[in-house]
Design a protein around this motif. Sequence first.
Motif, PDB file in Angstrom:
ATOM      1  N   LYS A  33     135.259  81.622  17.589  1.00 51.20           N
ATOM      2  CA  LYS A  33     134.813  81.434  16.019  1.00 51.20           C
ATOM      3  C   LYS A  33     136.086  80.361  15.619  1.00 51.20           C
ATOM      4  O   LYS A  33     137.311  80.440  15.883  1.00 51.20           O
ATOM      5  CB  LYS A  33     135.336  83.033  15.623  1.00 51.20           C
ATOM      6  CG  LYS A  33     134.322  83.707  15.924  1.00 51.20           C
ATOM      7  CD  LYS A  33     133.082  83.885  15.275  1.00 51.20           C
ATOM      8  CE  LYS A  33     132.022  85.033  15.691  1.00 51.20           C
ATOM      9  NZ  LYS A  33     131.213  85.138  15.109  1.00 51.20           N
ATOM     10  N   LEU A  34     135.600  79.814  14.579  1.00 46.37           N
ATOM     11  CA  LEU A  34     136.442  78.780  13.786  1.00 46.37           C
ATOM     12  C   LEU A  34     137.469  79.356  13.059  1.00 46.37           C
ATOM     13  O   LEU A  34     137.237  80.492  12.401  1.00 46.37           O
ATOM     14  CB  LEU A  34     135.581  77.928  12.863  1.00 46.37           C
ATOM     15  CG  LEU A  34     135.005  76.464  13.385  1.00 46.37           C
ATOM     16  CD1 LEU A  34     134.119  75.964  12.393  1.00 46.37           C
ATOM     17  CD2 LEU A  34     136.046  75.449  13.702  1.00 46.37           C
ATOM     18  N   TRP A  35     138.537  78.875  13.318  1.00 42.07           N
ATOM     19  CA  TRP A  35     139.803  79.460  12.616  1.00 42.07           C
ATOM     20  C   TRP A  35     140.278  78.500  11.323  1.00 42.07           C
ATOM     21  O   TRP A  35     140.566  78.668  10.374  1.00 42.07           O
ATOM     22  CB  TRP A  35     141.055  79.468  13.527  1.00 42.07           C
ATOM     23  CG  TRP A  35     142.460  80.262  12.957  1.00 42.07           C
ATOM     24  CD1 TRP A  35     142.463  80.691  11.676  1.00 42.07           C
ATOM     25  CD2 TRP A  35     143.426  80.526  13.957  1.00 42.07           C
ATOM     26  NE1 TRP A  35     143.770  81.221  11.861  1.00 42.07           N
ATOM     27  CE2 TRP A  35     144.375  81.061  12.993  1.00 42.07           C
ATOM     28  CE3 TRP A  35     143.704  80.283  15.356  1.00 42.07           C
ATOM     29  CZ2 TRP A  35     145.562  81.847  13.413  1.00 42.07           C
ATOM     30  CZ3 TRP A  35     144.798  80.722  15.514  1.00 42.07           C
ATOM     31  CH2 TRP A  35     145.814  81.514  14.922  1.00 42.07           C
ATOM     32  N   SER A  36     140.253  76.939  11.883  1.00 40.46           N
ATOM     33  CA  SER A  36     140.443  76.079  10.984  1.00 40.46           C
ATOM     34  C   SER A  36     139.834  74.787  11.230  1.00 40.46           C
ATOM     35  O   SER A  36     139.649  74.359  12.399  1.00 40.46           O
ATOM     36  CB  SER A  36     142.006  75.894  10.954  1.00 40.46           C
ATOM     37  OG  SER A  36     142.637  74.726   9.993  1.00 40.46           O
ATOM     38  N   HIS A  37     139.238  73.955  10.087  1.00 41.82           N
ATOM     39  CA  HIS A  37     138.696  72.758  10.339  1.00 41.82           C
ATOM     40  C   HIS A  37     139.455  71.710   9.236  1.00 41.82           C
ATOM     41  O   HIS A  37     139.885  72.234   7.920  1.00 41.82           O
ATOM     42  CB  HIS A  37     137.367  72.862   9.704  1.00 41.82           C
ATOM     43  CG  HIS A  37     136.564  71.801   9.506  1.00 41.82           C
ATOM     44  ND1 HIS A  37     136.030  70.815  10.472  1.00 41.82           N
ATOM     45  CD2 HIS A  37     136.190  70.877   8.500  1.00 41.82           C
ATOM     46  CE1 HIS A  37     135.680  69.731  10.171  1.00 41.82           C
ATOM     47  NE2 HIS A  37     135.590  69.896   8.800  1.00 41.82           N
TER      48      HIS A  37
END
Length: 164
Positions: free
Chosen positions: A141-145
Amino acid sequence: MSTPRTDVEQVELANTSFYEAMERGDFEELSSLWLAPLDTADDDIEGEGAVISCVHPGWPVLNGRGEVLRSYALIMANTEYIQFFLTDVHVSVTGDTALVTCTENILSGGPAPDDSDELGPLVGQLVVATNVFRRTADGWKLWSHHASPVLAESGEEEDEDTAG
């Protein structure tokens, strides 16, 4: 299509899914790709889990699931067409954390003119991005972009060199 077998392949698939959800304007899918508080609650004494963050080109840092997802809802509501061509994709996995860097070659279209059903003018943009993923029970899962524009050369230096 074969099933991803390695962590790197799984992260690449999660990264691709993020951009494809944006292209389709699928807010539900995009939301499901970001870490939720329960995904990492075990890592945090206060039970809130990891706080997600996002930096869109030219925007301030957005922290927290509400702020981040609201930004994507705004972008999707105000973008008629968007397509990402990813280049220079590099994936690094260490334990339960993965880092993806890439260049987003973006093609987007504005609203249609008042008297037409066609897209407005298409605009190209070059952006470099860093996406950080966490492994969860439901996959990566994305944590930071974090995305930043690549400044184009103006050509003024070349003009000055040839003028003298």
